[in-house]
Design a protein around this motif. Structure first.
Motif, short mmCIF file in Angstrom:
data_model
loop_
_atom_site.label_atom_id
_atom_site.label_comp_id
_atom_site.label_asym_id
_atom_site.label_seq_id
_atom_site.Cartn_x
_atom_site.Cartn_y
_atom_site.Cartn_z
N ARG A 1 1.03 -0.87 0.30
CA ARG A 1 -0.37 0.47 0.20
C ARG A 1 1.15 0.96 -0.35
O ARG A 1 0.50 2.21 -0.99
CB ARG A 1 -0.92 -0.25 1.20
N GLU B 1 -0.56 -0.25 -3.84
CA GLU B 1 -1.67 -1.14 -4.47
C GLU B 1 -2.69 -0.81 -3.41
O GLU B 1 -2.73 -0.37 -2.32
CB GLU B 1 -1.78 -2.62 -4.46
N ARG B 2 -4.24 -1.27 -3.60
CA ARG B 2 -5.21 -1.19 -3.05
C ARG B 2 -5.06 -1.94 -2.10
O ARG B 2 -5.03 -3.16 -2.84
CB ARG B 2 -7.17 -1.13 -4.31
N VAL B 3 -5.62 -1.27 -0.02
CA VAL B 3 -5.59 -2.91 0.35
C VAL B 3 -6.98 -2.61 1.17
O VAL B 3 -7.19 -1.42 1.84
CB VAL B 3 -4.51 -2.32 0.62
N TRP C 1 -6.88 -5.38 5.81
CA TRP C 1 -6.61 -4.51 7.14
C TRP C 1 -6.44 -5.07 8.04
O TRP C 1 -5.71 -5.32 9.43
CB TRP C 1 -6.52 -3.01 7.10
#
Length: 299
Positions: A122, A127-129, A134
């Motif tokens: 991230r 990158e999309r987390v 999470w």
């Protein structure tokens, strides 16, 4: 029968699981040898790391001769140097950790590496987390906190060394990930083999270089051989079967190392290990399943 179950029971999946389990056995033996040298015999941790990988390099010479140093040709030399430097620092932290804490604690804590990779992906790769990853990372770190128990009187800062190695190896893995789409696998592997030993050598010199002899020399040669064997078995596992199916078998390294530590050193992990380890393992498996679903959805 589900698609995952059918895939697992194919011969290639079974072979991949077998190679992964054997790799776990080899790594457990390697950890026992390393801890014996550093904790029991008092050999320098930095010198142990150097000689272990120096012997591993010697045992890897057939591969280097076959591939050739021309495989090192790249337009990203500094990215490789930083990647291997982080890996070498991770090795140093890991070996120093094994010199200070029981095998079971070290191996459980180093399994937090995937969660550092999530954070790094991230922060540095953009990158999309999502909330799922999470949440899994938070659960994994909670498991590590339960194992470490920094609030207890028995806590020592040396217990953080496996976590540091997980962080460093996670950072190295992120750079490797960024290279896989632009470099050949041979280039990535050869840079690691060629640079790891001299970088470990510099670290050993800075801490007081020790030359082994006799039994210690034989143990270090054995550690180097086990390093090559374990990495080779790991490569075989990922070659013959999909990573998503063999990865859970990698998590067997925890009970394997607990067993090895108990048989050789008499370490008897207490109940809080299993609670913390269950959280780390559960979060890791959740991430794996989540990524499998994402890959199928995008296919």
């Amino acid at each position: 029968m589900s698609e995952t179950t059918q895939a697992f029971f194919t011969s290639r999946a079974m072979a991949g699981a077998a190679w992964m389990i054997l790799a776990g056995v080899a790594f457990a033996l390697l950890n026992v040898v390393t801890q014996w040298m550093t904790m029991q015999l008092g050999f320098s941790a930095t010198s142990t790391a150097f000689w272990q990988y120096a012997f591993a390099l010697i045992f890897s010479l057939p591969f280097l001769l076959r591939v050739g140093l021309s495989a090192m040709r790249t337009v990203y030399p500094w990215r490789h140097i930083v990647r291997v430097g982080l890996a070498a620092l991770g090795v140093g932290a890991w070996v120093s950790g094994l010199a200070s804490v029981p095998i079971w604690q070290a191996i459980a804590l180093v399994m937090t590496s995937p969660f550092f990779i999530i954070l790094g992906a991230r922060l540095f790769l953009g990158e999309r987390v999502g909330a799922s990853r999470w949440g899994a990372a938070a659960v994994g770190f909670a498991g590590a906190a339960i194992i470490l128990q920094p609030w207890s009187e028995s806590f020592t800062w040396a217990a953080l060394l496996p976590v540091l190695s997980a962080l460093l190896w996670g950072a190295s893995s992120l750079i490797t990930k960024s290279l896989t789409g632009i470099e050949r696998p041979e280039t990535i592997t050869v840079w690691l083999l060629v640079l790891l030993t001299p970088i470990n050598g510099v670290l050993a010199l800075s801490a007081g270089f020790v030359v082994p002899s006799g039994t210690m020399l034989a143990l270090l040669a054995l550690a180097g051989l086990l390093t090559v064997v374990a990495q080779f078995l790991l490569t075989l596992a990922y070659t013959v079967a999909d990573a998503a199916y063999v990865q859970p078998f990698d998590d067997l390294k925890l009970p394997l190392n607990v067993l090895a530590g108990w048989l050789v050193f008499g370490y008897a992990p207490s109940g809080y290990l299993w609670l913390g380890a269950a959280l780390i393992l559960g979060a890791s498996l959740f991430i794996m399943r989540h990524e499998m679903k994402r890959e199928r959805a995008s296919a």
